[in-house]
Design an enzyme around this catalytic site. Structure first.
Site, short mmCIF file in Angstrom:
data_model
loop_
_atom_site.label_atom_id
_atom_site.label_comp_id
_atom_site.label_asym_id
_atom_site.label_seq_id
_atom_site.Cartn_x
_atom_site.Cartn_y
_atom_site.Cartn_z
N THR A 23 -17.80 0.20 -1.34
CA THR A 23 -17.18 -0.75 -0.44
C THR A 23 -17.46 -1.97 -0.21
O THR A 23 -16.80 -2.97 -0.24
CB THR A 23 -17.05 0.16 0.84
N GLU A 33 0.88 -1.00 0.07
CA GLU A 33 0.15 -0.11 0.10
C GLU A 33 0.90 1.21 0.01
O GLU A 33 1.54 1.35 0.87
CB GLU A 33 -1.14 -0.28 1.21
N HIS A 57 -45.92 0.78 14.17
CA HIS A 57 -46.41 2.40 13.96
C HIS A 57 -46.31 2.86 15.37
O HIS A 57 -46.21 2.39 16.51
CB HIS A 57 -48.05 1.77 14.11
N TYR A 101 -6.34 -1.87 10.80
CA TYR A 101 -6.33 -2.48 9.58
C TYR A 101 -4.94 -2.89 9.43
O TYR A 101 -4.75 -4.01 9.00
CB TYR A 101 -6.54 -1.29 8.54
#
Ligand code: NDP
Length: 452
Positions: free
Chosen positions: A311, A34, A435, A98
């Site tokens: 996603t 990354e 309701h 992560y």
């Protein structure tokens, strides 16, 4: 042939991280690169910070309503610095999660850009090469500015919003899609004077006409200067912001301009010319139903394939990839009847066909009701909500459900189950109403308002 890894994933966003973790959990040796922050668009510069900004912006309306309900409210100014400091702390925390998820599942993570060298090799930024039996490209997309005769770099894109030093007094937003409409509502809620230019005749093209019409009306009623059929003709840097000349002949100074004119897949400079990976419209990677490219060892998932850019879809594509490649169970991704929400104020929740789409496919009955919700009607507000079902005349199956209301995103998740199960209108009606709620209308609409 011996490889360094069974799987090398390029891109640490929602789809890439999920695929890497699940493959590693099943015993595969997995590497992931990354180049920016772990978590990708959704976590770092998309859905998550955006939704936190939606929450922040919703208190203006809530406080003013509370006042009319009898509360004594003293409303100060919004402190952007306080909010963005907390926001950045939260994003750091999520990024850490992560990173830990990858570490704990045994994935070797490289904080580096990676490019494709050949069918089984990637190169990291420092020149190191890694080989893998399979390569998964999950590099996502990025916001793009249109090519114009003026300098569009004077404007921000959505990535920049989260890094603003201060909240501007005024903002022009260009575009009429998800991002433009969501940020128009967010910024307005935070106290910014918002103008939105959309080049077409109604915002949120592709969604149900009745739903988009109501959202446009509500945005205008709340004070957003929404101008359809309007685009930027010219913009120049000026004292205090950007001077904008519009195609409707008006000219104004905006402290900030935001271009929300779409996103492009991140395929530039990825080395894909070295392999048999085909690029389609806008540079998106062409894949089959199993997310496999023309190069059998290379797969691609998420926004970089420009299928359905959401996603949860990228995550499902990642899971299906692992199931197909590592569990010997070929699993195509089901892209049909995906519920989605646009986090405008009020929100739009939608699943299935719009009235316009369905009526082109065959005869339909439209059940639709628009009304003032109890909570706002009590204090004399003009807010309206919409509950709508598009029903096949021949089979009675509900083909589409469209909700414009506060928390419509929450409601459509549940209605989406019924629509995905191909429930009929009669089955909707068999369900007893809850309701008093807004969504009870979905099971109490007796007669169609029109047929098409
Ligand atoms: P969209 O494609 O949804 O919208 C782009 C908008 O910009 C359209 O209104 C388009 O107009 C307009 N536009 C395009 N080019 C120009 C131009 N040259 N001049 C003026 N206007 C232009 O893109 P977004 O960036 O809003 O979002 C990208 C994707 O990200 C979404 O499609 C969605 O998949 C995802 N997303 C999802 C969210 C969610 O789930 N809540 C939130 C945010 C993003 P026209 O209609 O005429 O083409």
């Amino acid at each position: 042939m011996e490889f360094d890894f069974d799987l090398f994933v390029i891109g640490g966003g929602s789809g890439g991280v999920r695929a890497a973790r699940v493959a590693a959990g099943g015993g595969a040796k997995v590497g992931l690169a990354e180049e920016s922050r772990m978590g990708g668009t959704c976590v770092i510069r998309g859905c998550v910070p955006k939704k936190l900004m939606v929450f922040a912006s919703s208190y203006t309306g809530a406080m003013s309503e509370a006042e009319d309900y009898g509360w004594e409210v003293s409303m100060g100014d919004f402190d952007w610095t306080k909010f963005s400091t907390r926001l950045n702390g939260e994003l750091d925390r999520l990024e850490g999660i992560y990173q830990n998820l990858l570490k704990n599942s045994g994935v070797e993570a490289f904080l580096s850009r990676a490019t494709v060298v050949d069918a089984h090799t990637v190169a990291l930024a420092d020149g190191t090469k890694k080989t893998a039996k399979h390569i998964l490209i999950a590099t996502g997309g990025r916001p793009v500015r249109p090519n114009e005769s003026f300098d569009t770099n004077l404007a921000m894109v959505s990535d920049d919003i989260f890094h603003m030093d201060a909240l501007p007094k005024s903002m022009l937003i260009v575009g009429g899609g998800f991002i433009a409409c969501e940020f128009a509502c967010i910024m307005h809620g935070l106290g910014v004077d918002v103008t939105l230019f959309y080049r077409g005749d109604q915002i949120l093209r592709g969604f149900d006409d009745e739903a988009r019409g109501l959202i446009a009306d509500m945005m205008k009623a709340r004070g957003i200067d929404l101008r359809v059929g309007t685009n930027v003709e010219d913009m120049q840097k000026a004292d205090g912001g950007v001077q904008v000349k519009a195609t409707d002949g008006t000219e104004a100074l905006f402290e900030k301009v935001l271009y929300a004119t779409g996103r492009a897949p991140n395929t530039d400079g990825l080395g894909l010319e070295n392999v048999d990976v085909e690029l389609g419209r806008g540079g998106a990677i062409t894949v089959d139903e199993y997310s496999q490219t023309g190069q059998p060892s290379i797969y691609a998932i998420g926004d970089v394939t420009n299928r359905v850019n959401l996603t949860p879809v990228a995550i499902r594509e990642g899971m299906a990839f692992v199931e197909t490649v590592f569990n010997g169970n070929p699993t195509p991704v089901d892209h049909d009847l995906i519920p989605a929400a646009v986090f405008t104020q009020p929100e739009l929740g939608t699943v299935g066909m719009s009235e316009e789409e369905a009526s082109k496919a065959g005869p339909v009955d439209i059940y639709s009701t628009s009304f003032k919700p109890m909570q706002q009607s009590f204090i004399g507000r003009e807010d309206r909500v919409l509950m709508k079902l598009v029903v096949c005349k021949n089979t009675d199956v509900v083909l589409g459900c469209h909700i414009v209301a506060p928390a419509a995103g929450e409601m459509i998740q549940l209605a989406g189950i019924a629509v995905k199960m191909k429930a009929t209108k009669a089955q909707f009606d068999q369900v007893c109403a809850v309701h008093p709620t807004m969504s009870e209308e979905l099971v109490t609409m007796k007669a169609p308002v029109r047929s098409a």
